[in-house]
Design an enzyme around this catalytic site. Structure first.
Site, short mmCIF file in Angstrom:
data_model
loop_
_atom_site.label_atom_id
_atom_site.label_comp_id
_atom_site.label_asym_id
_atom_site.label_seq_id
_atom_site.Cartn_x
_atom_site.Cartn_y
_atom_site.Cartn_z
N HIS A 14 0.85 -1.19 0.00
CA HIS A 14 0.00 0.00 0.00
C HIS A 14 0.89 1.24 0.00
O HIS A 14 2.11 1.17 0.16
CB HIS A 14 -1.01 0.01 1.16
CG HIS A 14 -0.44 0.36 2.50
ND1 HIS A 14 -1.20 0.89 3.52
CD2 HIS A 14 0.80 0.24 3.01
CE1 HIS A 14 -0.44 1.09 4.57
NE2 HIS A 14 0.77 0.70 4.30
N CYS A 25 5.66 6.36 5.05
CA CYS A 25 4.52 5.58 4.55
C CYS A 25 3.92 6.17 3.27
O CYS A 25 2.99 5.60 2.69
CB CYS A 25 3.46 5.46 5.62
SG CYS A 25 4.13 4.60 7.05
N HIS A 29 5.14 0.52 -0.12
CA HIS A 29 5.74 -0.48 0.77
C HIS A 29 4.69 -1.55 1.09
O HIS A 29 3.53 -1.41 0.70
CB HIS A 29 6.28 0.18 2.06
CG HIS A 29 5.19 0.79 2.89
ND1 HIS A 29 4.60 1.99 2.59
CD2 HIS A 29 4.58 0.35 4.02
CE1 HIS A 29 3.68 2.28 3.49
NE2 HIS A 29 3.64 1.29 4.37
N HIS A 31 3.22 -4.89 3.89
CA HIS A 31 3.13 -5.42 5.25
C HIS A 31 2.67 -6.86 5.21
O HIS A 31 2.00 -7.29 4.27
CB HIS A 31 2.09 -4.64 6.09
CG HIS A 31 2.43 -3.22 6.31
ND1 HIS A 31 3.50 -2.81 7.08
CD2 HIS A 31 1.87 -2.08 5.84
CE1 HIS A 31 3.56 -1.49 7.10
NE2 HIS A 31 2.58 -1.02 6.33
N HIS A 69 -1.16 -10.55 -1.66
CA HIS A 69 -0.17 -10.22 -2.69
C HIS A 69 -0.73 -9.28 -3.75
O HIS A 69 -0.45 -9.44 -4.95
CB HIS A 69 0.43 -11.50 -3.31
CG HIS A 69 1.40 -12.17 -2.38
ND1 HIS A 69 1.00 -12.91 -1.30
CD2 HIS A 69 2.74 -12.17 -2.36
CE1 HIS A 69 2.05 -13.36 -0.65
NE2 HIS A 69 3.14 -12.91 -1.26
N GLU A 108 -0.36 -4.17 11.09
CA GLU A 108 0.54 -4.02 9.93
C GLU A 108 1.97 -4.41 10.28
O GLU A 108 2.74 -4.79 9.40
CB GLU A 108 0.55 -2.55 9.47
CG GLU A 108 -0.75 -2.09 8.86
CD GLU A 108 -0.65 -0.67 8.36
OE1 GLU A 108 0.08 0.15 8.99
OE2 GLU A 108 -1.31 -0.37 7.36
#
Ligand SMILES: Nc1nc2c(c(=O)[nH]1)N=C([C@H](O)[C@H](O)COP(=O)(O)OP(=O)(O)OP(=O)(O)O)CN2
Ligand SMILES: [Zn+2]
Length: 118
Positions: A14, A25, A29, A31, A69, A108
């Site tokens: 995200h 953020c 990136h 999680h 994914h 996350e």
């Protein structure tokens, strides 16, 4: 009151928009997400369950088929895919199927949790 929870895991990317310049953020990136769904009931059903954990299989299918994914901004059509908003998204999704759903928590990172509980 009885409470049960079930945990679901998936990995996704995200990117958060509108954050102050330089915020980490704001970069693309990913999680390893953990989702915990909580269900409550005053009384147990004839099987001694709040609800059979097995009944929650559609959520696993939804997560595996639609979110795992993938890039959450695209899938959810949202530029603020925060843990808080993910928790509300999962709560609404679950609540439409299972009236006993009382809260959803999303992690996350190993150190963070966000919860939606109406
Ligand atoms: N209230 C929220 N704050 C933040 C969210 C969120 O969803 N809700 N999301 C992010 C990032 O997407 C990501 O989760 C980073 O979190 P952070 O704790 O900053 O991660 P780090 O591993 O880098 O933190 P350390 O301090 O190094 O442990 C940011 N904030
Ligand atoms: Zn993030």
């Amino acid at each position: 009151m009885y409470t049960i929870t079930k945990e679901f895991h998936f990995s996704a990317s995200h990117q958060l928009f509108g954050l102050p310049e330089g915020h980490q953020c704001a970069r693309l990136h990913g999680h390893n997400y953990i989702v915990v769904v909580e269900l409550k009931a005053e009384d147990l059903n004839a099987h001694g369950f709040v609800r059979d954990y097995l009944d929650l299989a559609p959520l696993k299918r939804y997560i595996d088929d639609e979110l795992d994914h993938r890039h959450l901004n695209d899938v959810l059509g949202d530029d603020m895919v925060t843990a808080e908003r993910m928790a509300k998204h999962f709560y609404d999704w679950c609540r439409a199927k299972w009236p006993e759903v009382s809260a959803v928590k999303v992690s996350e990172t190993p150190k963070t949790w966000a919860e939606y509980r109406p």
